[in-house]
Design a protein around this motif. Structure first.
Motif, short mmCIF file in Angstrom:
data_model
loop_
_atom_site.label_atom_id
_atom_site.label_comp_id
_atom_site.label_asym_id
_atom_site.label_seq_id
_atom_site.Cartn_x
_atom_site.Cartn_y
_atom_site.Cartn_z
N MET A 1 1.00 -1.08 0.08
CA MET A 1 0.02 -0.15 -0.03
C MET A 1 0.95 1.30 -0.03
SD MET A 1 -3.12 -0.78 0.00
CE MET A 1 -3.97 -2.31 0.27
N THR A 99 -14.49 2.42 0.86
CA THR A 99 -13.97 1.83 -0.21
C THR A 99 -14.56 2.90 -1.52
OG1 THR A 99 -15.51 0.22 -0.60
CG2 THR A 99 -13.28 -0.33 0.42
N TYR A 102 -12.58 5.64 -3.02
CA TYR A 102 -11.33 5.53 -2.55
C TYR A 102 -10.43 5.32 -3.58
CZ TYR A 102 -6.99 4.02 0.02
OH TYR A 102 -5.86 3.75 0.00
N PHE A 105 -12.40 3.68 -6.41
CA PHE A 105 -13.03 2.23 -6.42
C PHE A 105 -14.52 2.78 -6.23
CE2 PHE A 105 -14.57 -1.58 -4.43
CZ PHE A 105 -13.79 -2.40 -5.10
N CYS A 110 -15.33 -4.93 -1.37
CA CYS A 110 -14.79 -5.49 -2.26
C CYS A 110 -15.20 -7.17 -2.21
CB CYS A 110 -13.25 -5.70 -2.08
SG CYS A 110 -12.36 -3.95 -2.10
N HIS A 119 -9.73 -7.23 -3.93
CA HIS A 119 -10.18 -5.68 -4.68
C HIS A 119 -10.98 -6.25 -5.76
CE1 HIS A 119 -6.05 -3.98 -3.08
NE2 HIS A 119 -7.03 -4.19 -2.15
N ASP A 136 -14.74 -8.04 1.64
CA ASP A 136 -13.81 -7.15 2.49
C ASP A 136 -14.73 -5.76 2.62
OD1 ASP A 136 -11.73 -5.73 3.60
OD2 ASP A 136 -10.27 -6.49 2.23
N THR A 138 -14.98 -2.21 4.63
CA THR A 138 -14.35 -1.01 5.58
C THR A 138 -15.24 0.07 5.90
OG1 THR A 138 -12.33 -1.59 4.51
CG2 THR A 138 -12.28 0.41 5.82
N ASP A 147 -11.87 -2.26 9.50
CA ASP A 147 -11.27 -2.97 8.47
C ASP A 147 -11.34 -4.54 8.67
OD1 ASP A 147 -10.45 -3.49 5.50
OD2 ASP A 147 -8.67 -2.69 5.92
N HIS A 210 -1.82 -3.38 6.65
CA HIS A 210 -1.58 -1.94 6.94
C HIS A 210 -1.87 -1.17 8.16
CE1 HIS A 210 -5.84 -1.28 6.16
NE2 HIS A 210 -5.65 -2.15 5.43
N PHE A 216 -7.17 5.31 5.97
CA PHE A 216 -7.33 4.06 5.54
C PHE A 216 -6.00 3.18 5.49
CE2 PHE A 216 -10.19 1.73 2.28
CZ PHE A 216 -10.13 0.32 2.92
N HIS A 217 -5.38 3.63 4.96
CA HIS A 217 -3.82 2.73 4.54
C HIS A 217 -2.65 3.77 4.99
CE1 HIS A 217 -6.32 0.74 1.74
NE2 HIS A 217 -6.20 -0.32 2.43
N GLU A 244 -4.27 -9.32 7.22
CA GLU A 244 -4.96 -9.77 6.10
C GLU A 244 -4.37 -10.85 5.13
OE1 GLU A 244 -6.26 -6.65 3.63
OE2 GLU A 244 -5.35 -5.22 5.05
N TRP A 262 -8.48 -2.88 -11.00
CA TRP A 262 -8.68 -3.00 -9.64
C TRP A 262 -8.64 -4.57 -9.30
CZ3 TRP A 262 -8.06 -0.09 -5.95
CH2 TRP A 262 -8.60 1.44 -5.93
N GLU A 276 -9.32 -11.05 7.30
CA GLU A 276 -8.82 -9.85 7.79
C GLU A 276 -9.46 -9.28 9.00
OE1 GLU A 276 -9.39 -6.34 5.30
OE2 GLU A 276 -7.70 -5.16 6.32
N1 MF3 Z 1 -10.25 -3.18 2.31
C1 MF3 Z 1 -9.16 -3.61 1.76
C2 MF3 Z 1 -8.02 -3.72 2.60
O1 MF3 Z 1 -8.06 -4.40 3.53
C3 MF3 Z 1 -8.79 -2.15 0.69
C4 MF3 Z 1 -9.88 -2.04 -0.25
S1 MF3 Z 1 -9.36 -0.61 -1.07
C5 MF3 Z 1 -10.35 -0.88 -2.48
O2 MF3 Z 1 -6.96 -2.89 2.82
F1 MF3 Z 1 -10.30 0.54 -2.82
F2 MF3 Z 1 -9.86 -1.78 -3.22
F3 MF3 Z 1 -11.47 -0.79 -2.08
#
Ligand code: MF3
Ligand code: CO
Ligand code: CO
Length: 309
Positions: A1, A99, A102, A105, A110, A119, A136, A138, A147, A210, A216-217, A244, A262, A276
């Motif tokens: 990331m 997401t 983001y 996205f 995801c 993703h 996934d 968040t 997340d 991360h 987020f990251h 994760e 993606w 995760e």
């Molecule tokens: N949730 C993912 C992670 O675990 C990240 C998704 S970012 C996206 O880090 F843009 F792909 F949605």
């Protein structure tokens, strides 16, 4: 990331750290002697008590969302329909799907079935019996990110799918259980690689855990393999991060979908599974912030659902 933690020294054209609103080069640049400096920003960030509680709350909401969506994951639903449910649940409670938008996205979670590593973009894909799919999620709650992801079975699945899903789950928990305050990040990758290798599976390298919080990251990088560089980072009390592991049945290598930029696939088209959690390192050990009430708990043994009569 990509590192978004923003702990750089100001560039010449950035706002000066003193708060004057002037450019750094027109203000304190080269003229810092005797001037009180801003406290150097800790990176990775260490959360205080109130910030830890804010992360606990965001992660609790995200875990509730996971408990909500699990039962909808059945043959016949499309990943877009899952996305709609996630978006409605989240926004109707006043929260934000992290997401969505983001880095462009286009969806609120995801969705990564079968040979998709991570993703995956929700769309027309309709789940069918025999699929495995990672969701996934968040959520941003009052500015803080929770997340987590789970791999779910759609009807009866292959023995390989069960073993791979079990492996990614066991890898995640082994990594959580091996870390203590002031452990090094490399212990995470060592624990995960040992299990994956023993079971004949591989660990994805390009996508990692991360640091997480208001951003987020962010740092630290959490590789799921023993990485000599990022592995040296120490896990201090107050740090919040994800573990994760993406585990592949065949090669660890991945390919990016050139149409959507993606979706990440296994390079050999074989299965991939992932779990995760978001984790807070406390003074007494790791606290898993995204535990669900109804999902698989530490030590869970996965079995394939039996075929409907
Ligand atoms: N949730 C993912 C992670 O675990 C990240 C998704 S970012 C996206 O880090 F843009 F792909 F949605
Ligand atoms: Co994550
Ligand atoms: Co995630």
């Amino acid at each position: 990331m990509k590192d978004e933690s923003n702990n750089r020294k100001p560039g010449p054209n950035d706002p000066c750290w003193c708060g004057s609103g002037k450019k750094y080069k027109k203000c304190h640049h080269g003229n810092e002697a005797g001037v009180p400096q801003p406290a150097p920003r800790k990176d990775p960030l260490l959360l205080n008590t109130a910030e830890r509680d804010a992360m606990r709350k965001a992660c609790r909401v995200n875990a509730e969302l996971m408990d909500y969506i699990r039962d909808y994951v059945k043959a016949g639903i499309t990943t877009r329909e899952i996305d709609t449910l996630i978006h409605q649940w989240t926004t109707s409670r006043g929260h934000i799907p992290a997401t969505l938008g983001y880095r462009g996205f286009p969806a609120s979670l995801c969705t990564s079935p079968n040979q998709v590593v991570c993703h995956g973009v929700p769309g027309d894909y309709r789940l069918k019996d025999g699929d495995i799919i990672n969701l996934d999620l968040t959520t941003i709650v009052e500015g803080w990110h929770g997340d987590q992801s789970e791999t779910l079975f759609v009807g009866p699945v292959s023995d390989e799918a069960v073993a791979l899903t079990q492996c990614s789950f066991d890898c995640m928990w082994a990594a959580i259980d091996v870390i203590k305050p002031y452990s090094r990040v490399i212990e995470i990758g060592r624990a995960i690689s040992a299990i994956a290798k023993a079971r004949g599976f591989s660990v994805v390298k390009e996508y990692q855990g991360h640091g997480i919080g208001r951003v987020f990251h962010q740092k630290p990088h959490i590789p799921h393999f023993p990485d000599a560089y990022h592995g040296q980072q120490i896990l201090e009390p107050g740090m919040c991060f994800t573990i994760e592991p993406m585990i592949n049945a065949g090669t660890w290598k991945t390919v990016l979908d050139r149409r959507d930029n993606w979706t990440v696939y296994t390079a050999d088209g074989r299965l991939s599974a992932q779990f995760e959690h978001t984790i807070l390192m406390t003074e007494t050990g790791p606290e898993v912030l995204t535990v669900t009430k109804r999902g698989p708990q530490r030590g869970h043994k996965f079995i394939s659902p039996v075929a409907a009569a």
